[in-house]
Design a protein around this motif. Sequence first.
Motif, short mmCIF file in Angstrom:
data_model
loop_
_atom_site.label_atom_id
_atom_site.label_comp_id
_atom_site.label_asym_id
_atom_site.label_seq_id
_atom_site.Cartn_x
_atom_site.Cartn_y
_atom_site.Cartn_z
N GLY A 74 0.82 -1.21 0.00
CA GLY A 74 0.00 0.00 0.00
C GLY A 74 0.85 1.26 0.00
N ASN A 75 1.98 1.22 0.72
CA ASN A 75 2.83 2.41 0.80
C ASN A 75 3.44 2.75 -0.56
OD1 ASN A 75 4.33 0.07 0.95
ND2 ASN A 75 5.73 0.77 2.54
N LEU A 76 3.70 1.72 -1.38
CA LEU A 76 4.26 1.99 -2.69
C LEU A 76 3.20 2.57 -3.63
CD1 LEU A 76 6.56 -1.12 -3.13
CD2 LEU A 76 7.06 1.12 -2.16
N ARG A 77 1.98 2.10 -3.46
CA ARG A 77 0.89 2.67 -4.25
C ARG A 77 0.71 4.14 -3.87
NH1 ARG A 77 -2.00 -0.96 -6.95
NH2 ARG A 77 -1.49 -3.12 -6.53
N ALA A 78 0.77 4.41 -2.57
CA ALA A 78 0.62 5.79 -2.11
C ALA A 78 1.72 6.66 -2.72
CB ALA A 78 0.68 5.83 -0.59
N THR A 79 2.93 6.11 -2.76
CA THR A 79 4.04 6.85 -3.36
C THR A 79 3.69 7.23 -4.80
OG1 THR A 79 5.49 5.47 -2.03
CG2 THR A 79 6.53 6.79 -3.75
N CYS B 15 -7.88 -2.96 3.77
CA CYS B 15 -6.80 -1.98 3.57
C CYS B 15 -7.29 -0.77 2.76
CB CYS B 15 -5.61 -2.62 2.86
SG CYS B 15 -5.96 -3.23 1.21
N GLY B 16 -8.28 -1.00 1.89
CA GLY B 16 -8.82 0.12 1.11
C GLY B 16 -8.02 0.44 -0.14
N ILE B 17 -7.08 -0.41 -0.50
CA ILE B 17 -6.28 -0.13 -1.70
C ILE B 17 -7.18 -0.12 -2.94
CG2 ILE B 17 -4.56 -1.20 -3.23
CD1 ILE B 17 -2.98 -1.92 -0.68
#
Lengths: 142, 230, 307, 1005
Positions: free
Chosen positions: A77-82, D972-974
Amino acid sequence: MSNFEPEIVAFCCHYCAYTAADMAGTRRISYPSNVKIIRVPCTGKVDAIHLMKALEKGADGVYVAGCLDGDCHFKNGNLRATAHVEKIKKVLEDLGWEPERVAMMYFSAGMGEQFAQGAKEFTEKIKSLGPSPASQTVGKAV
Amino acid sequence: MITAEQKPLQEIFGYIAPYEKILVVGCNECVTVCAAGGRKEVGLLSSALRLHSVKAGKKLEVLEHTLERQCDPEYVDQLKELAGQVDAIVSLACGCGIQTVAAQYAIPVFPGVNTKFMGASESQGIWAERCMGCGDCMLGVTGGICPVARCSKSLMNGPCGGNSSGKCEISEDVDCAWQLIWNRLVELGIQDRYEELVAAKDWRPAGGGGPRKIIREDLAASKIITEDMA
Amino acid sequence: MKTESRLEKVLASGQLAVTSEVGPPRGCNVDIVKEKANLIKDYVDGINITDNQTAMVRMSSIAGGTIIKQMGLDPIIQMVSRDRNRLAMQSDILGAYALGMNTMLCLSGDHPQFGDHPMAKPVYDIDSINMIKMVKDMRDEGKFQGGADITEPPKMFIGAAANPFADPFELRVMRLAKKVAAGVDFIQTQCIFNTDKFETWMKQVVDRGLDQKVAILAGITPMKSLGMAKYMKSKVPGMDIPDEVIDRLAGVAKEKQAEEGIKMAIEQMQRLKECKGVKGFHIMAIEWEQKVPELVKGAGLYPRPQV
Amino acid sequence: MQKIKQDEKRVLVIGGGVGGIKAALDLSESRKQVLLIDSDYAIGGLMTQLDRTFPTNNCDLCTVSPHLSATTREKFLQISPMTELTSLSGEAGNFTATLNTAPRFIDIDKCTACGECLKKFPEAVRFTPGLDPRAPTCMRYPQATPYAYSIDMEKIDDVEALKAVCKAGAIVPDDSEQQIQVNVASVVLSVGAELFNPGVLDNFGGGKFDNVVPGLEYERIMSASGPFQGNLVRKSDQQRPKKVAWIQCVGSRGINRHDVSYCSSVCCMYALKEAMVTKERFGNDIETTIFFMDMRTFGKDYEPYYNRAKEDFGIRLIRCRPHSIIELPDKSLEITYAKEDLSLMEKEQFDMVVLSTGFRPSQKTIDLAGTLGIDLTEHNFAKSGTMDPVTTSKDGVYVCGVFESPKDIPETLVQASAAASMAGTAVPSGEWVEDLSLYPPQRDVEGEDTKIGVFVVDCDGEIGQSLDIDKILENAKTNPDVAVAEAFNLSCSFESMEKIEGLIKEQKLNRVVIGSGSPRIQEIMFQDMLRRAGLNPYLLELVNLRDQNAWAHNDAPAKSLEKAFQLVQSGISGVRKAKPLAENMLPTSQNALVVGGGVTGMTSALELADQGTLTYLVEKAPVLGGQALNLSQTIEGDDVAAFVKDLVNKVSAHENIKVFIDAVIAEHKGVPGKFTTGVKIGARTEQIDHGVTILATGATPNRPAMYGLGELDKVMTQLDLDAILENDESKIKAMGQLVMIQCAGSREADNPNCSRICCQAAVKNALRLLDVNPDLEIFVLYRDIRTYGFQEDYYKTARDKGVKFIRFDLEHRPVVREEAGKTIVRAHDFILGQDIEIEADCVALSTGLVANTETNKELCGLFNLPKTEDGFFLEDHVKLKPVDMALRGFFVAGTAHSPKVIRESITQAHAVAGRARTMLANKEITLGAAFATVDPVKCAVCLICVRACPYDVPFINTERHSEIDPAKCRGCGICVAECPAKAIQLRAWEDDQILAKLDGLFERV
């Protein structure tokens, strides 16, 4: 603009960055009160639109803070956010806004000190950029 | 699927510069699937337009709406009320949708995307051209791989001498379509077919014969009859 | 004889043919064409005039061919399907023949992406194989592509290119067979550096009997320097340059490399003279036309037969 | 003060490290009463002091914290810190334990861990972990359980002053030692061990060199919560070291005065980890060197970790045992060591030296063993069953973790689950009661106008000291829909909670905003309060006024107050959009499916069946027993054949076990807790319902075409040799020389992992061979001898008995050839520095185990489970969930997980049975409310969610839209963020809620 106090929104993931922010508090490590945190389950949940909306509503800066690379509780998820943050940086550039008004940061749950440091640096950065065009208008409207 | 990509923001700013109230219209079909003009992109573009107007110090109100499909007049009809409130429309549909909207409303309609090609999704976020709509499908003789759309030179009898390790001479990122065709023929055990000469293509069905139209008599009949009766 | 082509006559006489090429100028200077042609005129049976080679705009091949024809020489006009549709190509062929050109080479042409007009629309109405068939239909059936009769058909001796080194190797002979089936008369190959691989290809050509149906001219390019060899190895697609070529050039002093390159090309031609199916050579001395006489002499192919 | 309930029958878990916590959690999740005691003032043990843990190199705090805060939620679990066992009488099933609790002088229910006491009385707060005075906080780690300090009353002169400092009134000056007796059905010992103190070693400085530190201290130096906030510096001069060396086996695998003979099993990995993290965090200009004897990276996927350390991180590895360290005038250190070929002594200078020290049972533990009446081994570890490693010499007392034998965290967790499972059989599972019945029915708030209650719940000034709470409330009241805005002091006490409950009911509030501490800690508590007040728990918004405002902006009170206004307004704005949400519950099937009828599968099946679970056991082969059928003895000398026979008999006769042999899994469908699987037996397929699935499909003996295996007559595998030993001793007697080659087919490019079992197999067979033929000369060609733990003793015995161990590496591989009817092995001897040739009567290759690639691939496809690169099943979390699979209700055990010896497989078999019990005991599975839902009208069936989901949950259903199974969604909501049609929302985190919160921040009220 020495007394300019920017409005800053930080989207923090529950598992890492939000916990790091709590820890900064627990250890009484102060950081600028300009930073207001909105908790999300995972930074991958932060839609690019949310970043734009925050700016529209008058934030002078927005950042997303997630887990360290490889530590995301939902794999990546953090990479998608990036990627979302990068996309919005490009949009801002096209708009003639400073792309530095959005940022991505990474903290593990234990990194309270670094969280405070990140908040400080980002706030300084935004102070140096001055109020965003939108916040000026919003300000005028009141 | 028809693929599209958002236009450079500066170009869109240029289109809407004279107007104070606009409508951004998305389409829930192809352009949603290729993440260029669905509800999300409508939201993002609208936000960007608002931020731009703020920066430019001008007044701009942006309405947002996404239609089920922009290339059908009945769906486009649903914009009636919103269109009445605005000075101009930015459509994020493919060229077909944009034209349908423009045909139905007497205010300026601007494209928000560049319509690209008919493609297939290779993986998340990657689309590649697969069909050029030549109107005379030859996939039956080329092992299911289209040389018209996928060979840079649309060769009927490839590959040319530019094939290097299965990649096209124009770029290492482009597969040589004829290499793919050959591999496929070998896989299917019909490599003998390769030596059959494929005649030069008749480009009339591909548009060489002017703008194309399909009329399905069986489906169109009632419409024709109604019109006749009227 | 199908045509008046000198190349056809040389080949028919059973002697090894030699062709070379001249690139037209990027301007209107007629002298450049003449100068280049003069350098090689007594040493070849035909001179290729390239057609917007590497997708860069140059003087048209038919105009270049006309100049050479006016010098009393034998032009081989190249024509790529990249820039013209069927309509334009057929009219150009009529025109070229009317101006005295009787030998041509059918090519698809490098993609515009390479050249100085990447924004141009690539035509590719038909491919080189269908182009061969088109020229043959014009000559032998007297028909245009649309079906109408040609009142006085052009009698072109039809050539095409072959690259024995492109991928996949197993298709190279099959694709040649398609060109033969389409009616090609002669083939000029891509420059050969990997002679072993060329001979393997040639053997397959001979095994299929294709050498009986088409005359194959082996492409020869002398290396000017080690730098050129390395550049071609790494940068030019479809080139197969074995390490021994590089090593041999690297083994001599820099100022001797050109000489060594010529020597290598001559040795290669001597070797290929013995190769079954090879009916001649097409020498592509890139910006080095003045060396063609030395090469032809060195290979024992001088003087050229009078036909 | 928390009072221990004395009446109920329970399991007593001694030791609150990760093992104890895991055992206690498993038991409480299985609805069995459990009491966890620890002598320390907070649970957590050794793991909480580590910086990052291998092999994920994760920050430790982050991985351990969710684990720990979960403990407080469990109804069946009671934790008693600062408590020790003083006697145990009675017998299994009915012990009486006497427990002593030391005075803490703090009421843990009142203490809010504000830290005021520490500020004023820094000397009086008890604090353990290394390098103490400079550590930034006295809490052992930020999420300590219990979340409370502990006072050393002896160091307090002025008790009244201390009481005045504590705003929470948590100081209990007259606290005293309590003694109670409790009825205990069984005991789990998870007391761990100490780390060897290298200060006694004169050759390494005798503890006097500043820059020579034990591994744990190095972890503390690097830890973000450590004394230097994670900054690596030398103790002597606060400078960053440029060259750091690690010395392995300090105090272990030795024969000197302070040494123990066994291997501590974890030090190689932790040294590699420390060196890698050093490189990763402090840049490549730091040179890291490890001095080692054998690199023992034998765990699952540990060998690639070792390779990464060498190849990607450039860690220097020197194979030798250094002789001594001397300190130079600038406090740098000079290590003297001999190279492997013994050619000469080398001297090299380092800035810092880390001593990798191993485990030693503490005197306290040894005494405890005496109190309990359990036997110890010669090394003072608990003597455990050779085939059942979590049993002790005393019925009803079980052991797990390092006290059983040295091991790492994943193996400790496996043993903890196993011990909990076995100990739990003595206590019945609590009746299943639907939790909701404990609360009044929820009021339907639909159609009501929004009526919000805003409550600032302070803890005696934590918030109020820096923020004007009245002003905050005043500001909140300007919202017309805020009906009540009140402050509550004295924190989250029961009293305050009751008052808020009352207000919610009286005023018919339908939304609640709480301004207090962090929702991470408090959300569950306040959600519970809403339930008690008859409101849906999701009509709540928490505003973190304490941790993220009052505590963080002490330096700017005015700005802090303004931020508080904004945060509260954001909460109000957000809660308006909150919707009542139902938590998804699903009744579970109570049956279990065990795939694989080897020792592991049979052991799991038996344990489940004994507790009344109908268990289906599916075996592909025509007989039960698996690979153990090819094995005659364990290294400890147990008769494997007899053991397997007994197991088969028990399983076959058990009324709760249905065995399918010659059977394979053919189909599978369902959701966690409720699966239907088709088992194909010959031509017929039987459908079975089950709630849990245990994968125990084993592994395959490797037979690589190397060293002449399959070509030369005298070349065989260790298993072949085992068969000869068992059936044809005369052949052994006729042999003169025998060569074993280790790592045959393992640790190679095509199979990079270590097969773990081969070193002990070689040592075991060597000793058995010598028993039969004492004159036999045995050569073992090895790369690293990996006889971890107490296996080291057998390795030493083998050397003492004359078995020759000759090392090789991949550049100097042994070569086996046949020449004139003779089989000759050529090898390189590094000590002699030349090649040697051995004429062998037998060459035994240690070939290890490889995954059942085909079977596993098929099962992973059917069950939708992940596998490792080398084809074994992949557990959910390599460290914290070592036998759970990513999909709920699936567990993996035995060699299907990775190669291991029988007793380790049996441990995992018990562990998965226990883990399965935790699901079965809860007749319903709670799926939470935060799951993603798709609006079918908006969905463009684009597949983006299908591709984006990290767990492959969304699918396109037959109604032509994406569907997300709430039972599988992790929340997670992704997918929500990626959906281009904005057709997906994550419940409890909907976009309009987030946008409303943003609105609130920027509303100028």
